[in-house]
Design a protein around this motif. Structure first.
Motif, mmCIF file in Angstrom:
data_model
loop_
_atom_site.group_PDB
_atom_site.id
_atom_site.type_symbol
_atom_site.label_atom_id
_atom_site.label_comp_id
_atom_site.label_asym_id
_atom_site.label_seq_id
_atom_site.Cartn_x
_atom_site.Cartn_y
_atom_site.Cartn_z
ATOM 1 N N LYS A 1 14.612 7.260 2.909
ATOM 2 C CA LYS A 1 14.644 6.100 3.799
ATOM 3 C C LYS A 1 15.017 4.854 3.004
ATOM 4 O O LYS A 1 14.155 4.048 2.640
ATOM 5 C CB LYS A 1 13.289 5.913 4.488
ATOM 6 C CG LYS A 1 13.030 6.884 5.615
ATOM 7 C CD LYS A 1 11.818 6.434 6.436
ATOM 8 C CE LYS A 1 11.671 7.285 7.687
ATOM 9 N NZ LYS A 1 10.551 6.801 8.541
ATOM 10 N N PRO A 2 16.298 4.682 2.722
ATOM 11 C CA PRO A 2 16.699 3.490 1.965
ATOM 12 C C PRO A 2 16.412 2.226 2.760
ATOM 13 O O PRO A 2 16.508 2.199 3.987
ATOM 14 C CB PRO A 2 18.201 3.698 1.765
ATOM 15 C CG PRO A 2 18.617 4.622 2.863
ATOM 16 C CD PRO A 2 17.445 5.520 3.109
ATOM 17 N N LYS A 3 16.066 1.169 2.045
ATOM 18 C CA LYS A 3 15.721 -0.106 2.677
ATOM 19 C C LYS A 3 16.834 -1.111 2.424
ATOM 20 O O LYS A 3 17.127 -1.435 1.265
ATOM 21 C CB LYS A 3 14.392 -0.633 2.122
ATOM 22 C CG LYS A 3 13.208 0.284 2.381
ATOM 23 C CD LYS A 3 11.936 -0.288 1.767
ATOM 24 C CE LYS A 3 10.744 0.615 2.026
ATOM 25 N NZ LYS A 3 9.489 0.065 1.437
ATOM 26 N N VAL A 4 17.441 -1.606 3.503
ATOM 27 C CA VAL A 4 18.553 -2.551 3.395
ATOM 28 C C VAL A 4 18.164 -3.863 4.057
ATOM 29 O O VAL A 4 17.721 -3.887 5.207
ATOM 30 C CB VAL A 4 19.823 -1.998 4.073
ATOM 31 C CG1 VAL A 4 20.967 -3.014 3.962
ATOM 32 C CG2 VAL A 4 20.233 -0.675 3.448
ATOM 33 N N CYS A 5 18.349 -4.953 3.311
ATOM 34 C CA CYS A 5 18.129 -6.285 3.867
ATOM 35 C C CYS A 5 19.467 -7.005 3.990
ATOM 36 O O CYS A 5 20.236 -7.086 3.030
ATOM 37 C CB CYS A 5 17.188 -7.103 2.992
ATOM 38 S SG CYS A 5 16.837 -8.746 3.683
ATOM 39 N N ASP B 1 6.928 -15.130 1.037
ATOM 40 C CA ASP B 1 7.030 -14.606 -0.326
ATOM 41 C C ASP B 1 8.360 -13.861 -0.433
ATOM 42 O O ASP B 1 8.438 -12.648 -0.227
ATOM 43 C CB ASP B 1 5.856 -13.677 -0.620
ATOM 44 C CG ASP B 1 5.783 -13.272 -2.088
ATOM 45 O OD1 ASP B 1 6.814 -13.381 -2.788
ATOM 46 O OD2 ASP B 1 4.709 -12.834 -2.528
ATOM 47 N N LEU B 2 9.418 -14.591 -0.755
ATOM 48 C CA LEU B 2 10.747 -14.005 -0.807
ATOM 49 C C LEU B 2 10.859 -12.947 -1.902
ATOM 50 O O LEU B 2 11.530 -11.924 -1.731
ATOM 51 C CB LEU B 2 11.798 -15.090 -1.016
ATOM 52 C CG LEU B 2 11.934 -16.134 0.091
ATOM 53 C CD1 LEU B 2 13.013 -17.148 -0.284
ATOM 54 C CD2 LEU B 2 12.271 -15.480 1.429
ATOM 55 N N ALA B 3 10.212 -13.180 -3.016
ATOM 56 C CA ALA B 3 10.284 -12.244 -4.130
ATOM 57 C C ALA B 3 9.692 -10.891 -3.743
ATOM 58 O O ALA B 3 10.273 -9.838 -4.032
ATOM 59 C CB ALA B 3 9.564 -12.805 -5.345
ATOM 60 N N ARG B 4 8.562 -10.912 -3.085
ATOM 61 C CA ARG B 4 7.926 -9.659 -2.662
ATOM 62 C C ARG B 4 8.754 -8.974 -1.577
ATOM 63 O O ARG B 4 8.958 -7.755 -1.609
ATOM 64 C CB ARG B 4 6.521 -9.933 -2.154
ATOM 65 C CG ARG B 4 5.771 -8.686 -1.715
ATOM 66 C CD ARG B 4 4.350 -9.013 -1.334
ATOM 67 N NE ARG B 4 3.618 -7.822 -0.934
ATOM 68 C CZ ARG B 4 2.342 -7.816 -0.559
ATOM 69 N NH1 ARG B 4 1.637 -8.953 -0.575
ATOM 70 N NH2 ARG B 4 1.762 -6.693 -0.203
ATOM 71 N N PHE B 5 9.255 -9.766 -0.628
ATOM 72 C CA PHE B 5 10.016 -9.227 0.495
ATOM 73 C C PHE B 5 11.285 -8.518 0.010
ATOM 74 O O PHE B 5 11.573 -7.388 0.420
ATOM 75 C CB PHE B 5 10.378 -10.355 1.458
ATOM 76 C CG PHE B 5 11.223 -9.938 2.628
ATOM 77 C CD1 PHE B 5 10.704 -9.156 3.639
ATOM 78 C CD2 PHE B 5 12.548 -10.349 2.717
ATOM 79 C CE1 PHE B 5 11.485 -8.773 4.721
ATOM 80 C CE2 PHE B 5 13.338 -9.975 3.792
ATOM 81 C CZ PHE B 5 12.802 -9.188 4.805
ATOM 82 N N LEU B 6 12.052 -9.159 -0.868
ATOM 83 C CA LEU B 6 13.307 -8.574 -1.325
ATOM 84 C C LEU B 6 13.112 -7.579 -2.459
ATOM 85 O O LEU B 6 13.910 -6.651 -2.619
ATOM 86 C CB LEU B 6 14.272 -9.676 -1.767
ATOM 87 C CG LEU B 6 14.788 -10.588 -0.653
ATOM 88 C CD1 LEU B 6 15.733 -11.636 -1.241
ATOM 89 C CD2 LEU B 6 15.503 -9.793 0.430
#
Length: 238
Positions: A39-43, A83-88
């Motif tokens: 399940k790759p995660k793409v933002c 929290d952008l660092a955690r999110f990405l």
């Protein structure tokens, strides 16, 4: 940076003539780099298109019937992650959409996203994107962000080179800017449908998702500019 610091700087991404959009095989290529995740995660980051709602919706629709775990980052939204660092940092691939690269870079810096992306890169999150999503990773390039195509030397600099997308239309301006010293003397360019895979600062391969899409290494030595066509690997659709 780690040995797994990858950038996919491309002039491809989605076939937007389809409804829903059809993802380019460049996404499967990215997932294979990450180890064929279940399940790759793409933002999806659409800053360059002013967080266009229709593009965000089309991105989700493109992967609706797949095992890809999708998300987006709209910095203009009130409900954006704090929290952008955690999110990405937990993503497999961060994909930057096309549009106005100068505006995107300005907004990113206002929100500290430029440093977050650097940190993601250094910790193995694959970075990629189309058009503006290619230019942003380089030291500089040529862009129509200001109207006419012109040099813009204000990229993130993760790749210390010049870059040109849609090269057939921008070759003359790109080469002129390199001759004038407005851009780094070593650069890479691509036609629509082509892309470049870098690991660290090293070019791994040139790729494409259609016939006759070329990629090039371009170097300048004073007034002399040399263009070297690269061998391009055609990515196949599943």
């Amino acid at each position: 940076m780690t040995a797994a610091s990858h950038i996919l700087a491309t002039c491809m991404g989605f076939n937007r003539a389809r409804d829903p959009w059809q993802p380019s095989p460049v996404f499967r290529y990215a997932f294979e780099l990450a180890g064929n995740l279940t399940k790759p995660k793409v933002c999806f980051i659409p800053t360059a298109s002013d967080d266009d709602t229709a593009s965000i919706e089309s991105f989700y629709a493109a992967f609706a019937d797949t095992d890809v775990e999708t998300s987006h980052l709209a910095l203009s939204a009130d409900d954006r992650p704090r929290d952008l660092a955690r999110f990405l940092g937990e993503k497999t691939l961060v994909w930057v959409d096309r549009g106005n690269v100068a505006k995107a870079l300005e907004v990113w810096r206002e929100h500290g996203l430029d440093q977050v992306l650097r940190d993601c890169y250094e910790h193995g999150v694959i970075l990629g994107g189309e058009s503006a999503g290619s230019l942003c990773w380089f030291a500089g390039g040529v862009t129509d962000s200001f109207g006419e195509v012109q040099a813009h030397r204000d990229g993130l600099g993760l790749l210390p080179y010049s870059n040109a997308v849609h090269y057939g239309d921008r070759r003359q301006v790109f080469e002129g800017a390199m001759r004038a010293g407005e851009l780094p003397s070593e650069g890479y360019a691509m036609d629509t449908g082509a892309g470049l895979h870098f690991q660290g600062h090293e070019l791994v391969r040139a790729i494409s998702d259609r016939k006759h899409a070329g990629a090039y290494r371009v170097t300048a030595n004073g007034s002399d500019v040399h263009e070297e066509p690269l061998d391009v690997t055609r990515l196949k659709r599943s």
